[in-house]
Design a protein around this motif. Structure first.
Motif, PDB file in Angstrom:
ATOM      1  N   LEU A 185      22.391  32.048  19.540  1.00 19.16           N
ATOM      2  CA  LEU A 185      23.765  32.487  19.811  1.00 19.16           C
ATOM      3  C   LEU A 185      24.429  32.954  18.512  1.00 19.16           C
ATOM      4  CD1 LEU A 185      25.732  32.725  22.134  1.00 19.16           C
ATOM      5  CD2 LEU A 185      26.519  30.413  21.672  1.00 19.16           C
ATOM      6  N   HIS A 221      20.527  24.038   1.298  1.00 18.36           N
ATOM      7  CA  HIS A 221      21.656  23.940   2.232  1.00 18.36           C
ATOM      8  C   HIS A 221      21.921  25.246   2.953  1.00 18.36           C
ATOM      9  CE1 HIS A 221      22.246  19.942   0.885  1.00 18.36           C
ATOM     10  NE2 HIS A 221      22.175  20.372  -0.358  1.00 18.36           N
ATOM     11  N   HIS A 245      21.915  25.749   6.141  1.00 19.37           N
ATOM     12  CA  HIS A 245      22.723  25.626   7.352  1.00 19.37           C
ATOM     13  C   HIS A 245      24.214  25.743   7.075  1.00 19.37           C
ATOM     14  CE1 HIS A 245      19.187  24.127   9.632  1.00 19.37           C
ATOM     15  NE2 HIS A 245      19.784  24.856  10.522  1.00 19.37           N
ATOM     16  N   MET A 246      24.630  25.289   5.883  1.00 26.29           N
ATOM     17  CA  MET A 246      26.043  25.420   5.553  1.00 26.29           C
ATOM     18  C   MET A 246      26.421  26.904   5.515  1.00 26.29           C
ATOM     19  SD  MET A 246      28.153  24.380   2.204  1.00 26.29           S
ATOM     20  CE  MET A 246      27.919  22.651   2.261  1.00 26.29           C
ATOM     21  N   ILE A 270      24.975  29.351   7.225  1.00 23.18           N
ATOM     22  CA  ILE A 270      25.082  29.828   8.606  1.00 23.18           C
ATOM     23  C   ILE A 270      26.444  29.470   9.179  1.00 23.18           C
ATOM     24  CG2 ILE A 270      24.391  29.451  10.994  1.00 23.18           C
ATOM     25  CD1 ILE A 270      21.755  29.341  10.519  1.00 23.18           C
ATOM     26  N   GLY A 271      26.849  28.217   8.938  1.00 21.68           N
ATOM     27  CA  GLY A 271      28.121  27.753   9.491  1.00 21.68           C
ATOM     28  C   GLY A 271      29.280  28.589   8.986  1.00 21.68           C
ATOM     29  N   VAL A 272      29.305  28.840   7.681  1.00 24.22           N
ATOM     30  CA  VAL A 272      30.397  29.619   7.092  1.00 24.22           C
ATOM     31  C   VAL A 272      30.386  31.046   7.650  1.00 24.22           C
ATOM     32  CG1 VAL A 272      31.266  30.605   4.942  1.00 24.22           C
ATOM     33  CG2 VAL A 272      30.518  28.226   5.008  1.00 24.22           C
ATOM     34  N   LEU A 288      29.211  32.043  10.481  1.00 27.12           N
ATOM     35  CA  LEU A 288      29.621  32.016  11.886  1.00 27.12           C
ATOM     36  C   LEU A 288      31.140  31.927  12.008  1.00 27.12           C
ATOM     37  CD1 LEU A 288      28.774  31.864  14.817  1.00 27.12           C
ATOM     38  CD2 LEU A 288      28.486  29.416  14.562  1.00 27.12           C
ATOM     39  N   ILE A 289      31.728  30.994  11.244  1.00 24.44           N
ATOM     40  CA  ILE A 289      33.175  30.818  11.317  1.00 24.44           C
ATOM     41  C   ILE A 289      33.872  32.102  10.861  1.00 24.44           C
ATOM     42  CG2 ILE A 289      35.138  29.524  10.389  1.00 24.44           C
ATOM     43  CD1 ILE A 289      33.244  27.113  10.186  1.00 24.44           C
ATOM     44  N   VAL A 334      33.703  34.883  13.519  1.00 25.33           N
ATOM     45  CA  VAL A 334      34.623  34.697  14.642  1.00 25.33           C
ATOM     46  C   VAL A 334      36.061  34.958  14.201  1.00 25.33           C
ATOM     47  CG1 VAL A 334      35.519  33.043  16.308  1.00 25.33           C
ATOM     48  CG2 VAL A 334      33.086  33.087  15.802  1.00 25.33           C
ATOM     49  N   VAL A 373      33.791  27.138  20.820  1.00 23.18           N
ATOM     50  CA  VAL A 373      32.451  26.565  20.720  1.00 23.18           C
ATOM     51  C   VAL A 373      31.766  27.071  19.446  1.00 23.18           C
ATOM     52  CG1 VAL A 373      30.140  26.688  21.724  1.00 23.18           C
ATOM     53  CG2 VAL A 373      32.078  26.111  23.160  1.00 23.18           C
ATOM     54  N   LEU A 374      31.912  28.371  19.183  1.00 20.96           N
ATOM     55  CA  LEU A 374      31.230  28.948  18.029  1.00 20.96           C
ATOM     56  C   LEU A 374      31.782  28.409  16.717  1.00 20.96           C
ATOM     57  CD1 LEU A 374      31.005  32.600  19.276  1.00 20.96           C
ATOM     58  CD2 LEU A 374      29.118  31.016  18.941  1.00 20.96           C
ATOM     59  N   VAL A 375      33.111  28.394  16.597  1.00 22.97           N
ATOM     60  CA  VAL A 375      33.691  27.949  15.330  1.00 22.97           C
ATOM     61  C   VAL A 375      33.366  26.479  15.079  1.00 22.97           C
ATOM     62  CG1 VAL A 375      35.876  27.399  14.223  1.00 22.97           C
ATOM     63  CG2 VAL A 375      35.501  29.660  15.141  1.00 22.97           C
ATOM     64  N   PHE A 414      30.870  24.839  16.332  1.00 23.14           N
ATOM     65  CA  PHE A 414      29.425  24.759  16.089  1.00 23.14           C
ATOM     66  C   PHE A 414      29.148  25.070  14.615  1.00 23.14           C
ATOM     67  CE2 PHE A 414      25.009  26.558  16.654  1.00 23.14           C
ATOM     68  CZ  PHE A 414      24.429  25.422  17.163  1.00 23.14           C
ATOM     69  N   GLY A 415      29.848  26.089  14.083  1.00 24.18           N
ATOM     70  CA  GLY A 415      29.730  26.405  12.658  1.00 24.18           C
ATOM     71  C   GLY A 415      30.188  25.240  11.790  1.00 24.18           C
ATOM     72  N   LEU A 416      31.273  24.585  12.217  1.00 21.03           N
ATOM     73  CA  LEU A 416      31.779  23.431  11.457  1.00 21.03           C
ATOM     74  C   LEU A 416      30.753  22.314  11.378  1.00 21.03           C
ATOM     75  CD1 LEU A 416      35.487  22.787  12.491  1.00 21.03           C
ATOM     76  CD2 LEU A 416      34.592  23.204  10.215  1.00 21.03           C
ATOM     77  N   PHE A 464      27.517  22.603  11.211  1.00 22.07           N
ATOM     78  CA  PHE A 464      26.577  22.963  10.144  1.00 22.07           C
ATOM     79  C   PHE A 464      27.172  22.653   8.776  1.00 22.07           C
ATOM     80  CE2 PHE A 464      24.588  26.339  13.051  1.00 22.07           C
ATOM     81  CZ  PHE A 464      23.499  25.542  13.320  1.00 22.07           C
ATOM     82  N   VAL A 465      28.447  23.074   8.587  1.00 21.28           N
ATOM     83  CA  VAL A 465      29.080  22.907   7.280  1.00 21.28           C
ATOM     84  C   VAL A 465      29.240  21.421   6.952  1.00 21.28           C
ATOM     85  CG1 VAL A 465      31.168  23.350   5.966  1.00 21.28           C
ATOM     86  CG2 VAL A 465      30.254  25.123   7.450  1.00 21.28           C
ATOM     87  N   ASP A 508      25.972  19.599   6.108  1.00 19.59           N
ATOM     88  CA  ASP A 508      25.448  19.891   4.775  1.00 19.59           C
ATOM     89  C   ASP A 508      26.316  19.283   3.676  1.00 19.59           C
ATOM     90  OD1 ASP A 508      23.011  20.922   5.059  1.00 19.59           O
ATOM     91  OD2 ASP A 508      23.538  23.027   4.807  1.00 19.59           O
TER      92      ASP A 508
END
Lengths: 321, 290
Positions: free
Chosen positions: A248, A282, A284-285, A287-289, A291-292, A295, B99-101, B103-105, B107-108, B111
């Motif tokens: 996703l 790290h 995954h961090m 990816i998270g950033v 992604l956020i 959006v 959900v996306l934001v 979900f990203g959190l 991950f952050v 880590d």
């Protein structure tokens, strides 16, 4: 509306060509990366088909992908069936499962749909994990790649397998684009835009959504067949819900509802992953950033943003769904 | 079938204790869901942060009790930061973006925890006064687990009194029922949202701290607990206290007894139940809205 615009055609052709060049001129390692990208891109466009155009955010696409991989593995490694038959069976099993999940869940919307698909995906994951017959936690090895030697293609070679995966990706893209341009796809987009109106027009919307989910599952299952052949090994890791989540992410990063975006997203994300992993643990961090940030930036993604700019920053041509 | 009556009593107590832990997590999530219409997948990550802050607080400030106070407070502070920076502006963005934001959190946050505390599992000793076993219903049972159950029950009773018997509870229920109408009647819905969000985060932190002596703190703990918690919320019905109680008991007991009676099938059972509820009663067993 979905239109296979010249920009889209150029973008998908350029991406696949660039990946092919990277595989041809790079070494063994870059070929493995291209294979990984191609397989994830197939899974990502199958998810974009339902999520971007049908509004169905599925968290069970990893499980469907895994079902395809496992069916292929059982048929070839356990039952010694020919590869073509095994691939057909894998796609059929994935499609049937997708049809069932789609039929049962398509009356739910929003977070309930997400949770329902999560439930069905996790059921498959746990059942596989616990099944002694399928090797449980250890998975199953000894999966053979297609035997295409009669036509002079040796899939045991990583370059030829990489090019083969890219060809499958191109075919899957063309198929899904065709379905989206046809009446079926336009109707699906109509259901996503205004389900009540489509129902008022006399359409059985849940049946249409279930059929769309089945088509998407067939493509995801085909991706699973390639994944099983790539590592020649299957394990329940293919089915865990976080894989669906990562796919996703690929769809969102590339541009949801563009069909091209997920191909670009898969390439960008996997290449970045290998680059970043050499510097830090790290990943995954990051990816998270990303992604956020994607959006918050409006959720258009890479390709959606390109189309938005081409359209003069007005109504984004990619945000049709 | 193993064991006699003692065995089943122990399993019953285990089920109750696990249910209470799930309750502490799901009540925050469900009220945030119901009131803010916000899907916070990072709730499990907040639980994990509570656990790690608790471990550090206990190590540096002496003992379990400081962890029990500081863990929830720290998570509440983190929750406030998240609310002001991200969640407030995602409120109207639709479930998919939320959900996306979040979900990203996940991950952050995972880590960040790995950077600050490392990848190893960290433990936290229960306080000396709760370390031994006690006799309950004729079986010997760890006192700490009884304490966890009691904390859950106290929170449950306190929340049900607040929600059902006080003015602020009536305002929250009105907000869950129809936030626009509640705002028209002069309730400051925004402030109510913020308050509920803070309490939800603090409860997640509390659950994290009390879980450490049982399971240790690991970077995977938040994601592991997230799915059962979401299942509780969806089975029970969004925004509903009674739903969270019922859902926690159902999921807690199915997982505990399933693991004993049909090992291997226990987790499948929970998902089958979730699918069945979603198909037959999509709004959950005890929905908050009529």
């Amino acid at each position: 509306m979905f239109e296979q615009t010249p920009v889209k055609t150029a973008a998908v052709a350029a991406t696949i060509a660039a990946l092919a060049a990277y595989a041809i001129f790079g070494g063994y390692f870059s070929r493995e990366i291209v294979i990984e990208i191609a397989i994830l891109a197939i899974l990502a466009i199958s998810l974009d088909f339902v999520a971007g155009f049908g509004g169905m955010i599925s968290l069970c696409h990893g499980a469907i992908f895994g079902l395809g991989a496992y069916t292929f593995a059982v048929m070839t490694a356990m039952w010694d069936q020919p590869g073509a038959l095994a691939a057909l069976a894998a796609i059929l099993v994935a499609t049937a499962f997708g049809l069932a999940v789609g039929a049962v869940t398509s009356k739910t919307t929003g977070i309930f749909f997400i949770m329902a698909t999560l439930a069905f995906g996790q059921m498959v994951y746990v059942a596989t994990f616990e099944s002694q017959w399928l090797g449980g936690d250890d998975g199953m090895s000894g999966v053979a790649r297609f035997d295409l030697s009669p036509i002079g293609i040796e899939l045991g070679d990583s370059l030829q397998f990489a090019l083969f995966c890219l060809a499958v990706l191109g075919t899957a893209y063309a198929l899904l684009a065709m379905v989206l341009r046809a009446g079926f796809g336009q109707t699906l987009i109509g259901v996503h835009t205004n389900e009540d109106r489509m129902r008022a027009l006399g359409l059985s919307t849940w049946r249409h959504k279930a059929a769309a989910f089945a088509i998407s599952s067939a493509v995801a299952g085909a991706g699973g067949v390639l994944a099983a052949q790539h590592t020649q090994f299957v394990s329940p890791e293919l089915m865990v819900w976080t894989l669906s989540g990562e796919v996703l992410v690929i769809v969102i990063l590339g541009g949801i509802g563009t069909l091209v975006g997920p191909v670009i997203g898969a390439a960008v994300l996997i290449l970045l992953k290998h680059e970043i992993s050499t510097y830090t643990d790290h990943w995954h961090m990051f990816i998270g950033v990303v992604l956020i940030a994607t959006v918050l930036a409006g959720g258009r993604g890479i390709f959606g943003q390109i189309e938005h700019l081409i359209a003069g920053g007005g109504r984004g041509a990619g945000r049709d769904a | 079938m193993p064991g006699g009556a003692d065995f089943w009593i122990t399993q019953f107590l285990n089920g109750l204790q696990f249910s209470m832990l799930l309750f502490l997590l799901s009540i925050g999530l469900t009220v945030i869901f119901g009131l803010l219409h916000f899907v916070n997948l990072a709730h499990g990550a907040l639980y994990m942060l509570g656990a790690y802050v608790g471990v550090s607080a206990a190590a540096h400030l002496g003992g379990y009790w400081s962890a029990l106070v500081l863990g929830p407070l720290a998570v509440m502070a983190i929750g406030i930061v998240l609310y002001l920076t991200l969640i407030k502006r995602m409120r109207r963005a639709g479930p998919m973006n939320q959900v996306l934001v979040t979900f990203g959190l996940i991950f952050v946050i995972v880590d960040i925890v790995r950077i600050l505390w490392g990848d190893v599992a960290l433990g936290l000793a229960e306080p000396a006064s709760l370390s031994g076993p006690i006799q309950i219903f004729g079986v010997s049972y760890p006192a700490y687990r009884v304490f966890v159950t009691a904390v859950g029950l106290v929170v449950m009773i306190a929340l049900s009194v607040v929600l059902n018997r006080t003015q602020i509870g009536a305002m929250i229920r009105a907000g869950v029922e129809n936030d626009a109408m509640a705002a028209c009647l002069g309730i400051n819905v925004e402030r109510l949202f913020f308050l509920v969000f803070c309490v939800g985060c603090a409860l997640a932190g509390l659950a994290g701290v009390i879980a450490v002596p049982l399971f240790s703190a690991t970077p995977g703990m938040g994601t592991d607990i997230l799915i059962p918690t979401l299942i509780v919320v969806v089975i029970g019905g969004l925004g509903s206290l009674n739903g969270a109680i019922l859902g926690s008991l159902i999921v807690g007991f199915i997982q505990t007894f399933g693991a004993v009676v049909t090992p291997g099938l226990a987790s499948v059972l929970v998902y089958v139940l979730l699918a069945a509820v979603l198909i037959t009663k999509p709004a959950g067993l005890l929905p908050a809205r009529g």
